[in-house]
Design a protein around this motif. Structure first.
Motif, PDB file in Angstrom:
ATOM      1  N   GLN A  52       0.759  -1.354  -0.009  1.00 38.02           N
ATOM      2  CA  GLN A  52       0.014   0.132   0.099  1.00 38.02           C
ATOM      3  C   GLN A  52       0.763   1.383   0.062  1.00 38.02           C
ATOM      4  OE1 GLN A  52       0.564  -1.887   2.553  1.00 38.02           O
ATOM      5  NE2 GLN A  52       0.377  -0.954   4.548  1.00 38.02           N
ATOM      6  N   ASP A  53       2.053   1.188   0.722  1.00 38.77           N
ATOM      7  CA  ASP A  53       2.919   2.449   0.590  1.00 38.77           C
ATOM      8  C   ASP A  53       3.634   2.592  -0.725  1.00 38.77           C
ATOM      9  OD1 ASP A  53       2.455   2.428   3.384  1.00 38.77           O
ATOM     10  OD2 ASP A  53       4.139   1.796   3.973  1.00 38.77           O
ATOM     11  N   ARG A  54       3.859   1.479  -1.231  1.00 40.58           N
ATOM     12  CA  ARG A  54       4.362   1.489  -2.784  1.00 40.58           C
ATOM     13  C   ARG A  54       3.268   2.027  -3.592  1.00 40.58           C
ATOM     14  NH1 ARG A  54       5.869  -4.222  -4.141  1.00 40.58           N
ATOM     15  NH2 ARG A  54       6.555  -3.418  -6.061  1.00 40.58           N
ATOM     16  N   ALA A  55       2.081   1.658  -3.461  1.00 38.27           N
ATOM     17  CA  ALA A  55       1.048   2.172  -4.169  1.00 38.27           C
ATOM     18  C   ALA A  55       0.722   3.757  -4.196  1.00 38.27           C
ATOM     19  CB  ALA A  55      -0.059   1.276  -4.127  1.00 38.27           C
ATOM     20  N   MET A  56       0.808   4.019  -3.082  1.00 37.82           N
ATOM     21  CA  MET A  56       0.460   5.469  -2.477  1.00 37.82           C
ATOM     22  C   MET A  56       1.535   6.446  -3.039  1.00 37.82           C
ATOM     23  SD  MET A  56      -0.260   7.112   1.039  1.00 37.82           S
ATOM     24  CE  MET A  56       1.247   6.747   1.659  1.00 37.82           C
ATOM     25  N   ALA A  57       2.887   5.844  -3.084  1.00 41.14           N
ATOM     26  CA  ALA A  57       3.932   6.827  -3.299  1.00 41.14           C
ATOM     27  C   ALA A  57       3.785   7.156  -5.044  1.00 41.14           C
ATOM     28  CB  ALA A  57       5.178   6.191  -3.243  1.00 41.14           C
ATOM     29  N   ASN A  58       3.596   5.665  -5.663  1.00 39.69           N
ATOM     30  CA  ASN A  58       3.315   6.056  -7.291  1.00 39.69           C
ATOM     31  C   ASN A  58       1.985   6.938  -7.523  1.00 39.69           C
ATOM     32  OD1 ASN A  58       5.269   4.164  -8.746  1.00 39.69           O
ATOM     33  ND2 ASN A  58       4.921   2.840  -7.087  1.00 39.69           N
ATOM     34  N   GLU A  59       1.165   6.702  -6.809  1.00 40.49           N
ATOM     35  CA  GLU A  59      -0.018   7.396  -7.076  1.00 40.49           C
ATOM     36  C   GLU A  59       0.190   8.949  -7.000  1.00 40.49           C
ATOM     37  OE1 GLU A  59      -4.445   8.362  -5.460  1.00 40.49           O
ATOM     38  OE2 GLU A  59      -3.143   6.927  -4.200  1.00 40.49           O
ATOM     39  N   ARG A  60       0.742   9.313  -5.805  1.00 44.04           N
ATOM     40  CA  ARG A  60       0.944  10.721  -5.480  1.00 44.04           C
ATOM     41  C   ARG A  60       2.243  11.333  -6.425  1.00 44.04           C
ATOM     42  NH1 ARG A  60      -1.660  13.380  -3.523  1.00 44.04           N
ATOM     43  NH2 ARG A  60      -0.090  14.950  -2.860  1.00 44.04           N
ATOM     44  N   ALA A  61       3.164  10.414  -6.862  1.00 43.74           N
ATOM     45  CA  ALA A  61       4.022  10.975  -8.056  1.00 43.74           C
ATOM     46  C   ALA A  61       3.208  11.334  -9.342  1.00 43.74           C
ATOM     47  CB  ALA A  61       5.013  10.048  -8.242  1.00 43.74           C
ATOM     48  N   GLY A  62       2.134  10.253  -9.702  1.00 48.06           N
ATOM     49  CA  GLY A  62       1.369  10.317 -10.649  1.00 48.06           C
ATOM     50  C   GLY A  62       0.472  11.810 -10.788  1.00 48.06           C
ATOM     51  N   LEU A  63       0.027  11.904  -9.724  1.00 46.86           N
ATOM     52  CA  LEU A  63      -0.954  13.024  -9.422  1.00 46.86           C
ATOM     53  C   LEU A  63      -0.095  14.331  -9.461  1.00 46.86           C
ATOM     54  CD1 LEU A  63      -3.391  11.738  -6.879  1.00 46.86           C
ATOM     55  CD2 LEU A  63      -3.690  11.836  -9.336  1.00 46.86           C
ATOM     56  N   TYR A  64       1.157  14.599  -8.978  1.00 49.17           N
ATOM     57  CA  TYR A  64       1.738  15.685  -8.973  1.00 49.17           C
ATOM     58  C   TYR A  64       2.361  15.835 -10.500  1.00 49.17           C
ATOM     59  CZ  TYR A  64       6.113  18.545  -9.435  1.00 49.17           C
ATOM     60  OH  TYR A  64       6.720  19.373  -9.901  1.00 49.17           O
ATOM     61  N   PHE A  65       2.469  14.809 -11.364  1.00 51.09           N
ATOM     62  CA  PHE A  65       2.934  15.130 -12.666  1.00 51.09           C
ATOM     63  C   PHE A  65       1.836  15.414 -13.684  1.00 51.09           C
ATOM     64  CE2 PHE A  65       6.696  12.494 -11.522  1.00 51.09           C
ATOM     65  CZ  PHE A  65       7.770  13.460 -11.540  1.00 51.09           C
ATOM     66  N   LEU A  66       0.602  15.046 -13.380  1.00 46.55           N
ATOM     67  CA  LEU A  66      -0.395  15.673 -13.808  1.00 46.55           C
ATOM     68  C   LEU A  66      -0.766  17.037 -13.710  1.00 46.55           C
ATOM     69  CD1 LEU A  66      -3.378  12.449 -13.685  1.00 46.55           C
ATOM     70  CD2 LEU A  66      -2.091  13.377 -15.702  1.00 46.55           C
ATOM     71  N   SER A  67      -0.492  17.479 -12.274  1.00 43.09           N
ATOM     72  CA  SER A  67      -0.814  18.774 -11.849  1.00 43.09           C
ATOM     73  C   SER A  67       0.167  19.763 -12.565  1.00 43.09           C
ATOM     74  CB  SER A  67      -0.660  18.788 -10.313  1.00 43.09           C
ATOM     75  OG  SER A  67       0.641  19.023 -10.044  1.00 43.09           O
ATOM     76  N   LYS A  68       1.190  18.951 -13.135  1.00 48.22           N
ATOM     77  CA  LYS A  68       2.193  19.779 -13.868  1.00 48.22           C
ATOM     78  C   LYS A  68       1.947  19.863 -15.288  1.00 48.22           C
ATOM     79  CE  LYS A  68       3.843  21.964 -10.275  1.00 48.22           C
ATOM     80  NZ  LYS A  68       3.456  23.261 -10.272  1.00 48.22           N
ATOM     81  N   ASP A  69       0.753  19.190 -15.698  1.00 48.74           N
ATOM     82  CA  ASP A  69       0.676  18.979 -17.237  1.00 48.74           C
ATOM     83  C   ASP A  69       1.812  18.131 -17.946  1.00 48.74           C
ATOM     84  OD1 ASP A  69      -1.409  19.142 -19.272  1.00 48.74           O
ATOM     85  OD2 ASP A  69      -0.247  21.029 -20.167  1.00 48.74           O
ATOM     86  N   ARG A  70       2.120  17.032 -17.126  1.00 45.27           N
ATOM     87  CA  ARG A  70       3.086  16.161 -17.573  1.00 45.27           C
ATOM     88  C   ARG A  70       2.527  14.836 -17.817  1.00 45.27           C
ATOM     89  NH1 ARG A  70       8.522  17.629 -18.661  1.00 45.27           N
ATOM     90  NH2 ARG A  70       8.585  15.715 -19.642  1.00 45.27           N
ATOM     91  N   PRO A  71       1.437  14.565 -18.597  1.00 45.14           N
ATOM     92  CA  PRO A  71       0.841  12.937 -18.524  1.00 45.14           C
ATOM     93  C   PRO A  71       1.923  12.037 -19.026  1.00 45.14           C
ATOM     94  CG  PRO A  71       0.213  14.422 -20.430  1.00 45.14           C
ATOM     95  CD  PRO A  71       0.958  15.360 -19.630  1.00 45.14           C
ATOM     96  N   ASP A  72       3.029  12.448 -19.786  1.00 41.23           N
ATOM     97  CA  ASP A  72       3.933  11.457 -20.186  1.00 41.23           C
ATOM     98  C   ASP A  72       4.968  10.933 -18.949  1.00 41.23           C
ATOM     99  OD1 ASP A  72       4.952  14.290 -19.732  1.00 41.23           O
ATOM    100  OD2 ASP A  72       6.714  13.602 -20.538  1.00 41.23           O
TER     101      ASP A  72
END
Length: 107
Positions: A52-72
């Motif tokens: 769950q910690d690995r999942a959450m860390a990946n999710e948080r990173a992904g959401l950060y990059f979406l917030s910066k308009d970096r879907p790649d």
């Protein structure tokens, strides 16, 4: 006992870096990667316990990059987070991610 939570401190550090240096995406990527890798390296014998910690860390990173308009950059993190949540059995979380981010979850 402190090593059990070391990866969580690293994840908090990544989140603090977002708050302090929000536009420095490469610095922040490095911080998230360090946190994610520390979970895998420090707890490889017990990865299921920290899934769950690995999942959450990946999710948080992904959401950060979406917030910066970096879907790649967001896509791989969101996909990995989704896979880990799915393996962990967090079906409601998977449904939530799919409902909100399905375009990034498709390979």
């Amino acid at each position: 006992a402190s090593s059990i939570f070391h990866h969580r401190r690293l994840l908090v550090y990544a989140e603090q870096t977002v708050l302090r240096h929000g536009s420095d995406i490469y610095r922040i990527k490095e911080r998230y990667d360090v946190a994610i890798n520390s979970i895998e390296e420090e707890h490889e014998e017990e990865t299921a316990s920290f899934m769950q910690d690995r999942a959450m860390a990946n999710e948080r990173a992904g959401l950060y990059f979406l917030s910066k308009d970096r879907p790649d950059m967001a896509g791989p993190y969101l996909r990995r987070g989704y896979e880990l949540y799915e393996t962990w059995g967090a079906t409601a979380k998977c449904q939530l991610l799919w409902n909100n981010y399905s375009e990034f979850l498709r390979s």
